[in-house]
Design an enzyme around this catalytic site. Structure first.
Site, short mmCIF file in Angstrom:
data_model
loop_
_atom_site.label_atom_id
_atom_site.label_comp_id
_atom_site.label_asym_id
_atom_site.label_seq_id
_atom_site.Cartn_x
_atom_site.Cartn_y
_atom_site.Cartn_z
N LYS A 133 44.83 52.07 42.25
CA LYS A 133 45.00 53.17 43.21
C LYS A 133 44.62 52.73 44.63
O LYS A 133 44.19 51.60 44.83
CB LYS A 133 44.18 54.38 42.75
CG LYS A 133 44.66 54.94 41.38
CD LYS A 133 46.03 55.58 41.44
CE LYS A 133 46.80 55.66 40.13
NZ LYS A 133 46.22 56.44 39.06
C1 LIG Z 1 46.35 57.27 37.78
C2 LIG Z 1 46.80 58.65 37.60
C3 LIG Z 1 46.03 59.58 36.86
C4 LIG Z 1 44.84 59.24 36.03
O1 LIG Z 1 43.86 58.52 36.63
P1 LIG Z 1 42.92 57.57 35.74
O2 LIG Z 1 41.83 57.21 36.67
O3 LIG Z 1 43.76 56.41 35.33
O4 LIG Z 1 42.45 58.35 34.58
C5 LIG Z 1 46.46 60.90 36.83
N1 LIG Z 1 47.59 61.28 37.45
C6 LIG Z 1 48.36 60.43 38.13
C7 LIG Z 1 49.59 60.94 38.82
C8 LIG Z 1 48.00 59.08 38.21
O5 LIG Z 1 48.79 58.22 38.88
#
Ligand SMILES: *Cc1c(COP(=O)(O)O)cnc(C)c1O
Length: 378
Positions: free
Chosen positions: A183
């Protein structure tokens, strides 16, 4: 051939030093470092909000839903075009995720379709800021007021993004971020709930530590609650100080990461605009820090372009397979925009470790693919 990855984490010596410091303390659980990361995030987003760090973005979403008192028998409206994490987070609370269609221009939840799906059981909307586009803020707030719904933003793509000059997290009801490895910033694994609602924030502080009441305050002082009270189903979803240490360093690099992501995304956008077989999302970068760079590929050519890029050392992704295509979340109704979008989208590599030359190479490959196809169609 070396392949260009669709996304990846970018760490330097600073993250290594920060984790070393924590390891040398001999304490990696949730403690003062997590509290400091929460303070750093609050300062970054704006001091009016409360920040509660948890183990993942999915945990942030689940705890946000639960902390609103939403569970069995309740419904939460979500765009089907999202990562399965959003759906699983809702169903983990016992509530039913109700799949909604998307707007074909942005890939974000379609307001008209959403309003159609509101019932007496609807308690919240979970909009997803697809590809970092902050979606429909005013329209969603109006609907939420009209039907008395909470808005729990899945802002996993949108850390550091602005809307009307305000940072994501500063204007919403409840905003959930993910700090997983790929992210906009990462803490290795992690997430955060950001809200102005003190009750929601306090409830989540307990829920992340197995529901043990007031344990957060103890842990920050490196103490434990041995004689404790639990009144609600809780989870082991806290953030560890080891993760927080990584997150703190990454947060300091946000301007650099943003600038890199914006620059690479603009390069794609400028040089792919006139390529016939693809369509670019009309995103204005600058206020937006792109987490992914999806494009649309016309005339059923998505899979062949994916294969062509892969054969030439370029990884791509598919964001996302609609959740109503999964047996757990299948619907009785069609969601035509999401289905069309899924058939056409392809995510190109985008991360701060890439350089302009790599983006140029990918652009050239797509141009070559386009020319080969045009010739074949003559
Ligand atoms: C990455 C992501 C999540 C979940 O996040 P995690 O930290 O991997 O649990 C939820 N929604 C979207 C749209 C994502 O891209």
């Amino acid at each position: 051939m070396n392949s260009i990855r669709v996304s990846q984490s970018v760490f330097g010596q600073e993250e290594i030093e920060a984790t070393k410091t924590i390891l040398e303390k001999g304490f990696v659980g949730m403690g003062p470092e997590t509290k400091t990361f929460e303070d750093d995030l609050r300062y970054f987003i704006g001091s009016e909000v409360e920040v509660v760090c948890v183990s993942t973005g999915t945990a942030a979403l689940q705890l946000a839903v639960q902390a609103c008192g939403i569970g069995f028998g309740d419904e939460v409206l979500i765009p089907t075009f999202t990562y399965v994490a959003s759906f699983q987070a809702v169903s983990a609370t016992g509530a039913t995720p109700v799949a909604c269609d998307i707007d074909l221009e942005t890939g974000c939840i379609d307001i008209k379709d959403l309003e159609k799906r509101i019932t007496l059981k609807t308690k919240a909307i979970m909009p997803v800021h697809y590809a970092s586009q902050i979606c429909n803020v005013e329209a969603l707030q109006e609907i939420a007021r009209k039907y008395n719904l909470r808005i729990i933003e899945d802002a996993a793509h949108a850390f550091g993004c602005k809307y009307n000059n305000q940072l994501c997290g500063s204007f919403g009801d409840i905003t959930c971020f993910s700090f997983d490895g790929i992210k906009n910033i990462t803490s290795g694994e992690g997430g955060a709930v950001v809200t102005r609602d003190h009750q929601v924030a306090n409830t989540i502080r307990d829920l992340r530590l197995l529901g043990v009441q007031g344990d957060t305050a103890m842990r920050i002082k490196m103490k434990r609650s041995w004689d404790f009270e639990v009144a609600e189903q809780g989870w082991r979803y806290h953030m560890s100080d080891l993760m927080a240490a990584i997150g703190r360093v990454q947060l300091k690099k946000i301007s650099y990461f943003s600038a890199r992501r914006v620059s690479l995304a603009c390069q794609y956008q400028n040089h792919l605009a006139d390529v016939k077989c693809v369509e670019i999302f009309p995103i204005k970068y600058g206020a937006i820090v792109p987490h992914i760079f999806p494009i649309r590929v016309r005339e059923g050519k998505r899979d062949s372009l994916k294969e062509y890029l892969n054969d030439n050392g370029v990884q791509t992704g598919l964001h996302y397979k609609p959740n109503h295509f999964l047996s757990k979340f299948k619907t009785e109704y069609l969601l035509p925009n999401a289905e069309k979008m899924y058939a056409e989208t392809l995510t190109l590599p985008l991360h701060p470790a890439m350089d302009e030359e790599q983006v140029s190479l990918i652009i050239d490959l797509i141009r070559t693919f386009n020319n080969l196809n045009e010739r074949d169609n003559l």
